[in-house]
Motif scaffolding. Structure first.
Motif, PDB file in Angstrom:
ATOM      1  N   LEU A  81      -4.271  -2.169   6.271  1.00  0.00           N
ATOM      2  CA  LEU A  81      -4.345  -2.992   5.060  1.00  0.00           C
ATOM      3  C   LEU A  81      -5.756  -3.529   4.826  1.00  0.00           C
ATOM      4  CD1 LEU A  81      -0.942  -4.941   5.135  1.00  0.00           C
ATOM      5  CD2 LEU A  81      -1.647  -3.145   3.548  1.00  0.00           C
ATOM      6  N   LEU A  92       0.837  -1.203   0.000  1.00  0.00           N
ATOM      7  CA  LEU A  92       0.000   0.000   0.000  1.00  0.00           C
ATOM      8  C   LEU A  92       0.871   1.252   0.000  1.00  0.00           C
ATOM      9  CD1 LEU A  92      -2.949   1.156   0.295  1.00  0.00           C
ATOM     10  CD2 LEU A  92      -2.551   1.170   2.752  1.00  0.00           C
ATOM     11  N   ARG A 117      -0.837  -1.666  11.329  1.00  0.00           N
ATOM     12  CA  ARG A 117      -0.475  -1.990   9.941  1.00  0.00           C
ATOM     13  C   ARG A 117      -1.515  -2.938   9.323  1.00  0.00           C
ATOM     14  NH1 ARG A 117       4.347  -4.226   6.446  1.00  0.00           N
ATOM     15  NH2 ARG A 117       3.127  -6.044   5.945  1.00  0.00           N
ATOM     16  N   ILE A 170      -4.787   5.541   9.153  1.00  0.00           N
ATOM     17  CA  ILE A 170      -3.572   5.862   8.393  1.00  0.00           C
ATOM     18  C   ILE A 170      -2.770   6.931   9.139  1.00  0.00           C
ATOM     19  CG2 ILE A 170      -2.723   6.926   6.247  1.00  0.00           C
ATOM     20  CD1 ILE A 170      -5.203   5.558   4.867  1.00  0.00           C
ATOM     21  N   VAL A 205       4.962   5.465  13.420  1.00  0.00           N
ATOM     22  CA  VAL A 205       6.270   5.286  12.784  1.00  0.00           C
ATOM     23  C   VAL A 205       7.170   6.487  13.067  1.00  0.00           C
ATOM     24  CG1 VAL A 205       7.451   5.044  10.558  1.00  0.00           C
ATOM     25  CG2 VAL A 205       5.354   3.758  11.009  1.00  0.00           C
ATOM     26  N   GLN A 206       6.593   7.681  13.049  1.00  0.00           N
ATOM     27  CA  GLN A 206       7.410   8.875  13.293  1.00  0.00           C
ATOM     28  C   GLN A 206       7.864   8.951  14.744  1.00  0.00           C
ATOM     29  OE1 GLN A 206       4.799  11.891  11.556  1.00  0.00           O
ATOM     30  NE2 GLN A 206       6.275  12.117   9.902  1.00  0.00           N
ATOM     31  N   ASP A 233      11.084   8.266   7.628  1.00  0.00           N
ATOM     32  CA  ASP A 233      11.104   7.467   8.856  1.00  0.00           C
ATOM     33  C   ASP A 233      10.784   6.032   8.504  1.00  0.00           C
ATOM     34  OD1 ASP A 233      11.524   9.424  11.068  1.00  0.00           O
ATOM     35  OD2 ASP A 233       9.726  10.329  10.190  1.00  0.00           O
ATOM     36  N   ILE A 271       3.460   0.758   2.998  1.00  0.00           N
ATOM     37  CA  ILE A 271       3.461  -0.517   3.724  1.00  0.00           C
ATOM     38  C   ILE A 271       4.058  -1.575   2.806  1.00  0.00           C
ATOM     39  CG2 ILE A 271       2.043  -2.298   4.812  1.00  0.00           C
ATOM     40  CD1 ILE A 271       0.064  -0.165   5.608  1.00  0.00           C
ATOM     41  N   ALA A 272       5.125  -2.230   3.289  1.00  0.00           N
ATOM     42  CA  ALA A 272       5.832  -3.206   2.451  1.00  0.00           C
ATOM     43  C   ALA A 272       6.313  -4.378   3.292  1.00  0.00           C
ATOM     44  CB  ALA A 272       7.011  -2.536   1.765  1.00  0.00           C
ATOM     45  N   LYS A 315      12.817   4.879  13.001  1.00  0.00           N
ATOM     46  CA  LYS A 315      14.167   5.414  12.839  1.00  0.00           C
ATOM     47  C   LYS A 315      14.139   6.452  11.725  1.00  0.00           C
ATOM     48  CE  LYS A 315      18.609   3.569  11.098  1.00  0.00           C
ATOM     49  NZ  LYS A 315      19.626   4.161  11.933  1.00  0.00           N
ATOM     50  N   ARG A 316      14.654   7.664  12.020  1.00  0.00           N
ATOM     51  CA  ARG A 316      14.759   8.683  10.973  1.00  0.00           C
ATOM     52  C   ARG A 316      15.996   8.396  10.127  1.00  0.00           C
ATOM     53  NH1 ARG A 316      12.984  14.074  10.684  1.00  0.00           N
ATOM     54  NH2 ARG A 316      10.975  13.046  10.954  1.00  0.00           N
ATOM     55  N   LEU A 317      15.797   8.233   8.846  1.00  0.00           N
ATOM     56  CA  LEU A 317      16.919   7.908   7.968  1.00  0.00           C
ATOM     57  C   LEU A 317      17.637   9.189   7.539  1.00  0.00           C
ATOM     58  CD1 LEU A 317      15.284   5.215   5.631  1.00  0.00           C
ATOM     59  CD2 LEU A 317      16.394   4.896   7.853  1.00  0.00           C
ATOM     60  N   ARG A 346      -8.511   0.297   4.052  1.00  0.00           N
ATOM     61  CA  ARG A 346      -7.628   1.235   3.357  1.00  0.00           C
ATOM     62  C   ARG A 346      -8.193   2.645   3.253  1.00  0.00           C
ATOM     63  NH1 ARG A 346      -3.970  -2.118  -0.709  1.00  0.00           N
ATOM     64  NH2 ARG A 346      -3.694  -3.890   0.643  1.00  0.00           N
ATOM     65  N   VAL A 383       2.565   7.314   3.289  1.00  0.00           N
ATOM     66  CA  VAL A 383       2.768   6.090   4.070  1.00  0.00           C
ATOM     67  C   VAL A 383       2.910   4.918   3.102  1.00  0.00           C
ATOM     68  CG1 VAL A 383       1.780   4.575   5.832  1.00  0.00           C
ATOM     69  CG2 VAL A 383       1.349   7.041   5.946  1.00  0.00           C
ATOM     70  N   THR A 442      -0.100   5.236   0.415  1.00  0.00           N
ATOM     71  CA  THR A 442      -1.253   6.094   0.672  1.00  0.00           C
ATOM     72  C   THR A 442      -0.813   7.409   1.303  1.00  0.00           C
ATOM     73  OG1 THR A 442      -3.493   6.108   1.614  1.00  0.00           O
ATOM     74  CG2 THR A 442      -1.764   5.162   2.982  1.00  0.00           C
ATOM     75  N   LEU A 443      -1.766   8.319   1.443  1.00  0.00           N
ATOM     76  CA  LEU A 443      -1.472   9.646   1.964  1.00  0.00           C
ATOM     77  C   LEU A 443      -2.213   9.850   3.284  1.00  0.00           C
ATOM     78  CD1 LEU A 443      -0.063  12.340   0.986  1.00  0.00           C
ATOM     79  CD2 LEU A 443      -2.336  13.039   0.230  1.00  0.00           C
ATOM     80  N   ASP A 444      -1.473  10.313   4.295  1.00  0.00           N
ATOM     81  CA  ASP A 444      -2.121  10.779   5.519  1.00  0.00           C
ATOM     82  C   ASP A 444      -2.608  12.195   5.233  1.00  0.00           C
ATOM     83  OD1 ASP A 444      -2.828  11.801   7.944  1.00  0.00           O
ATOM     84  OD2 ASP A 444      -0.940  11.365   8.946  1.00  0.00           O
ATOM     85  N   ASN A 469       1.676  13.412   4.886  1.00  0.00           N
ATOM     86  CA  ASN A 469       2.734  12.404   4.904  1.00  0.00           C
ATOM     87  C   ASN A 469       2.346  11.257   3.973  1.00  0.00           C
ATOM     88  OD1 ASN A 469       4.296  13.669   6.875  1.00  0.00           O
ATOM     89  ND2 ASN A 469       3.208  12.667   8.541  1.00  0.00           N
ATOM     90  N   VAL A 492       7.128  -0.369   7.509  1.00  0.00           N
ATOM     91  CA  VAL A 492       6.317   0.804   7.198  1.00  0.00           C
ATOM     92  C   VAL A 492       7.279   1.987   7.050  1.00  0.00           C
ATOM     93  CG1 VAL A 492       4.412   2.311   7.897  1.00  0.00           C
ATOM     94  CG2 VAL A 492       4.415  -0.086   8.621  1.00  0.00           C
ATOM     95  N   VAL A 493       7.124   2.734   5.960  1.00  0.00           N
ATOM     96  CA  VAL A 493       7.970   3.903   5.713  1.00  0.00           C
ATOM     97  C   VAL A 493       7.063   5.123   5.597  1.00  0.00           C
ATOM     98  CG1 VAL A 493       9.631   4.971   4.130  1.00  0.00           C
ATOM     99  CG2 VAL A 493       9.687   2.501   4.497  1.00  0.00           C
ATOM    100  N   VAL A 494       7.462   6.216   6.265  1.00  0.00           N
ATOM    101  CA  VAL A 494       6.698   7.464   6.192  1.00  0.00           C
ATOM    102  C   VAL A 494       7.611   8.554   5.639  1.00  0.00           C
ATOM    103  CG1 VAL A 494       5.468   9.216   7.526  1.00  0.00           C
ATOM    104  CG2 VAL A 494       5.213   6.801   8.121  1.00  0.00           C
ATOM    105  N   ASN A 553       7.659  12.602   4.997  1.00  0.00           N
ATOM    106  CA  ASN A 553       6.912  13.826   5.307  1.00  0.00           C
ATOM    107  C   ASN A 553       7.101  14.856   4.182  1.00  0.00           C
ATOM    108  OD1 ASN A 553       9.263  15.298   5.751  1.00  0.00           O
ATOM    109  ND2 ASN A 553       9.233  14.995   7.969  1.00  0.00           N
TER     110      ASN A 553
END
Lengths: 51, 62
Positions: free
Chosen positions: B19, A20, B15, B28, B35-36, A49, A33-34, B40-42, B22, A31, A22-24, A29, A39-41, A43
């Motif tokens: 899913l 997925l 999560r 969401i 997560v924030q 993140d 999902i993998a 971890k902040r990359l 949606r 988002v 998607t947008l917050d 942000n 989960v990657v966010v 901004n």
């Protein structure tokens, strides 16, 4: 948008399925999902993140 | 059906909920906040490859 492109490129290159994107809407942000746990966010300042 | 309390859910529960639901913008938002706050902040997107590899090295499925 460039960050999203690069995140999706890395995830799929690492063989993680992306379920997925998607947008917050409150914060704009993105988002992603993998995989089993990922989960990657991203901004609006293009900071990323991961959890 | 009553909505679950997103603040009390784990990242995995959130999560899975997102899913399955949606269109739930509240869920969401809660997942992004989680997560924030806990993730971890990359320093750069390229670090993503590294953190995924580290997780795999620990025997975890990213």
């Amino acid at each position: 948008m460039k960050q999203l492109y690069r995140v999706l490129t890395w995830l799929t290159q690492m063989y993680l399925p992306v379920y997925l994107v998607t947008l917050d809407e409150r914060t704009n942000n993105i988002v992603v999902i993998a995989g089993e746990e990922t989960v990657v966010v991203i901004n609006p300042e293009a900071e990323v993140d991961y959890e | 059906m009553n909505k679950p309390n997103f603040r009390e859910m784990t990242r995995k529960q959130l999560r899975d909920y997102v899913l399955q639901n949606r269109g739930d913008t509240e869920a969401i938002h809660a997942l992004a906040l989680h997560v924030q706050s806990n993730g971890k902040r990359l320093n750069s997107v390229d670090e993503l490859q590294q953190v995924i590899q580290e997780k795999r090295n620990q025997g975890l499925e990213p």
